[in-house]
Scaffold this motif. Sequence first.
Motif, short mmCIF file in Angstrom:
data_model
loop_
_atom_site.label_atom_id
_atom_site.label_comp_id
_atom_site.label_asym_id
_atom_site.label_seq_id
_atom_site.Cartn_x
_atom_site.Cartn_y
_atom_site.Cartn_z
N THR A 35 -9.15 14.48 -44.42
CA THR A 35 -8.36 15.34 -43.21
C THR A 35 -8.91 15.29 -41.95
N ASN A 36 -8.06 15.58 -41.58
CA ASN A 36 -8.32 16.23 -40.09
C ASN A 36 -8.55 17.83 -39.75
N ILE A 37 -9.86 17.75 -39.27
CA ILE A 37 -10.38 19.00 -38.62
C ILE A 37 -10.39 18.25 -36.96
N ARG A 38 -9.21 19.10 -36.82
CA ARG A 38 -9.59 19.31 -35.02
C ARG A 38 -9.66 20.77 -34.37
N ASN A 39 -10.24 20.53 -32.82
CA ASN A 39 -10.52 21.77 -32.08
C ASN A 39 -9.13 22.53 -31.43
N ALA A 40 -8.31 22.15 -31.74
CA ALA A 40 -7.39 22.88 -31.40
C ALA A 40 -6.20 22.44 -32.32
N PRO A 41 -4.82 23.32 -31.92
CA PRO A 41 -3.55 23.05 -32.66
C PRO A 41 -3.91 21.28 -32.43
N ASN A 42 -2.66 20.38 -32.66
CA ASN A 42 -2.94 18.96 -32.03
C ASN A 42 -3.95 18.69 -31.41
N GLY A 43 -5.18 19.09 -31.13
CA GLY A 43 -6.65 18.73 -30.34
C GLY A 43 -7.55 17.36 -30.80
N LYS A 44 -8.45 16.84 -29.95
CA LYS A 44 -9.02 16.22 -30.65
C LYS A 44 -10.06 16.42 -31.90
N VAL A 45 -9.86 15.16 -32.66
CA VAL A 45 -10.47 15.66 -34.00
C VAL A 45 -12.32 15.24 -33.99
N VAL A 46 -12.48 16.59 -34.74
CA VAL A 46 -14.16 17.01 -34.46
C VAL A 46 -14.46 17.25 -35.77
N GLN A 47 -14.38 16.66 -37.02
CA GLN A 47 -14.89 16.25 -38.12
C GLN A 47 -13.89 15.55 -39.56
N LYS A 48 -14.58 14.50 -39.80
CA LYS A 48 -12.92 14.21 -40.93
C LYS A 48 -13.27 14.81 -42.37
N LEU A 49 -12.69 15.39 -43.30
CA LEU A 49 -13.12 16.04 -44.75
C LEU A 49 -12.64 14.70 -45.23
N SER A 50 -14.20 14.09 -45.99
CA SER A 50 -13.32 12.75 -47.40
C SER A 50 -12.42 14.04 -48.35
N GLU A 82 -21.47 26.23 -57.77
CA GLU A 82 -20.46 27.11 -57.50
C GLU A 82 -20.86 27.60 -56.11
N ASP A 83 -21.72 27.98 -55.38
CA ASP A 83 -21.92 28.60 -53.85
C ASP A 83 -22.17 27.63 -53.09
N GLU A 84 -21.93 26.44 -53.25
CA GLU A 84 -21.76 25.33 -52.45
C GLU A 84 -21.39 25.31 -51.10
N THR A 85 -21.60 25.36 -49.81
CA THR A 85 -20.50 25.12 -48.50
C THR A 85 -20.43 24.16 -48.25
N LEU A 86 -19.80 24.13 -46.78
CA LEU A 86 -19.71 22.71 -45.77
C LEU A 86 -19.85 23.34 -44.69
N ASN A 87 -20.70 23.28 -43.43
CA ASN A 87 -20.37 23.97 -42.22
C ASN A 87 -19.83 22.93 -41.51
N LEU A 88 -18.80 23.28 -40.98
CA LEU A 88 -17.99 22.37 -40.06
C LEU A 88 -18.61 23.21 -38.56
N LYS A 89 -19.29 21.69 -37.72
CA LYS A 89 -19.28 21.85 -37.04
C LYS A 89 -18.98 20.57 -35.87
N GLY A 90 -19.17 20.91 -34.28
CA GLY A 90 -18.33 19.94 -33.25
C GLY A 90 -16.80 20.25 -32.46
N SER A 91 -17.32 21.58 -32.77
CA SER A 91 -16.68 22.39 -32.01
C SER A 91 -16.60 23.42 -31.36
N LYS A 92 -16.20 23.87 -30.72
CA LYS A 92 -16.77 25.49 -29.05
C LYS A 92 -15.30 25.80 -29.00
N THR A 93 -14.32 25.84 -29.56
CA THR A 93 -12.97 26.41 -29.64
C THR A 93 -12.27 26.31 -30.49
#
Length: 174
Positions: A35-50, A82-93
């Motif tokens: 799954t693509n995580i982007r820096n804006a709507p339809n923007g650059k892919v900054v992270q992918k969730l497997s 249960e409390d595990e999280t993933l912190n997204l990185k790579g976007s300032k927007t």
Amino acid sequence: MKKILLTTLIMFIAMSVYAQTKACAYICDNSGTPTNIRNAPNGKVVQKLSEMDGGYIVSLLEVKKNWWKIDPVIFLCGDVDEDETLNLKGSKTGYWVHYSVIGFGIAGEHENVLRETPSPNGKPLKVEVSYLLETTLHPLEIRGEWIKVTTTDKRYTGWMPIDKICDNPLTTCP
């Protein structure tokens, strides 16, 4: 003393941000690709969730033309703590996902949960309860305590109270 005050302030700000979150959903991307995580709507892919057993739960912050801005802290569910999280990185927007790859089920009372308008007085949509329990709902818009959703097959689109969302893909919410 300054360190304690600073830590308390940071915790207060973090809790305030989470309190503003209107709804949560889970990643339900059936494309067979990350799954693509982007820096804006339809923007650059900054992270992918497997794909992962259990999945990811995201907090929805705002919507722009079918794209949802999500909180950078994603909760993991399944074969993890249960409390595990993933912190997204790579976007300032911010971090954005398309509405079609996030969804949820229905919690609690299922009769007349979808309505034509965002109001308890709105005309109920005639939808079979069994159909609603077997499909994924995708978020389109939030208005107050109501969320506009569509079914995966786009057969139904309507409004439901946010408190009727079941945002965990591994449970049947009460």
